[in-house]
Design a protein around this motif. Structure first.
Motif, short mmCIF file in Angstrom:
data_model
loop_
_atom_site.label_atom_id
_atom_site.label_comp_id
_atom_site.label_asym_id
_atom_site.label_seq_id
_atom_site.Cartn_x
_atom_site.Cartn_y
_atom_site.Cartn_z
N UNK A 139 0.59 -1.45 -0.01
CA UNK A 139 0.03 0.43 -0.04
C UNK A 139 0.63 1.09 -0.21
N UNK A 140 0.63 2.47 -0.67
CA UNK A 140 0.67 3.52 -0.54
C UNK A 140 2.51 3.89 -0.82
N UNK A 141 2.49 2.85 -2.18
CA UNK A 141 4.31 2.88 -3.12
C UNK A 141 3.90 2.61 -4.37
N UNK A 142 4.36 3.26 -5.18
CA UNK A 142 4.95 2.99 -7.09
C UNK A 142 5.08 1.73 -6.99
N UNK A 143 4.46 0.98 -8.24
CA UNK A 143 4.46 -0.34 -8.07
C UNK A 143 4.55 -0.68 -10.25
#
Length: 219
Positions: A139-143
């Motif tokens: 969650x709450x991160x770039x992928x």
């Protein structure tokens, strides 16, 4: 998260210039910055993320410490296959990530029967991967999402219009899910050859071979 390094370098005679690096993962950026600092000729080092926010090396170390126990540095490969004779679809995804200083790979596939086209299967495979990310606690991160469907990748990046009603519903479903998880997606289109792992998982699903596995990878 990816960042680029900017720093002011000063020669022994006081001549200064500014260098900017390529974009890289945070862990690599910290390692390089620490090595650069050892020269004793760097006056200022800053890091800039993909949102153009600036970080100090202290900030980045704190960030890495905070996510150490969570899955991070996530890259997802996805693919969908469709059998027009049986109207069944095979979905496959392979997720690579870091956690607690180790590297992992998660593989997942699924056989579904409610889809009508190959493009729907591709979207469904991506949706399956996002569900697995939620289970991992991402969650709450770039992928980074990588697939061989130009339709899916170009529609989700906005480069191609999404005019088919069913595909538009899939796109909305995916974007809503990513927003809820706080995931910032980066989409990349590759050839089927470079997406072989996800393609194979999708084919295995069509052959009714179920795969669900997670392994630790050698560094």
């Amino acid at each position: 998260m990816d960042v680029r390094i900017e720093y002011i370098y000063q020669t022994a005679k006081g001549v200064q210039t500014t260098f900017t690096s390529e974009t890289m993962r945070v862990a690599k950026a910290i390692l390089l910055a620490e090595d650069i600092e050892k020269t004793g000729r760097v006056k200022e080092i800053t890091f800039i993320d993909d949102q153009d926010s600036t970080w100090t090396i202290k900030d980045l170390r704190k960030y890495m410490k905070g996510i150490e126990t969570e899955a991070h540095d996530v890259t997802v490969y996805f693919d969908g296959g469709f059998d027009i004779d049986t109207y069944t679809s095979g979905l496959g995804c392979a997720i690579y990530y870091q956690q607690n200083g180790k590297s992992y790979r998660l593989r997942k596939n699924a056989l579904v029967k409610e889809l009508n086209t190959n493009n729907e299967a591709e979207y469904a495979a991506l949706h399956l991967a996002i569900q697995e990310l939620e289970f991992l606690g991402v969650h709450h991160m770039p992928v980074t999402f990588i697939g061989d469907s130009q339709v899916v990748v170009n529609q989700l990046t906005g480069d191609w219009p999404c005019v088919e009603e069913e595909l538009n519903r899939w796109a909305d479903r995916i974007e809503t899910k990513l927003e809820a998880l706080g995931i910032t997606p980066e989409y990349r289109s590759v050839s089927r050859k470079k997406n072989r792992e996800a393609d194979h998982l999708a084919s295995q699903a069509l052959n009714e071979t179920e795969i669900t596995s997670t392994i630790e990878l050698n560094q």
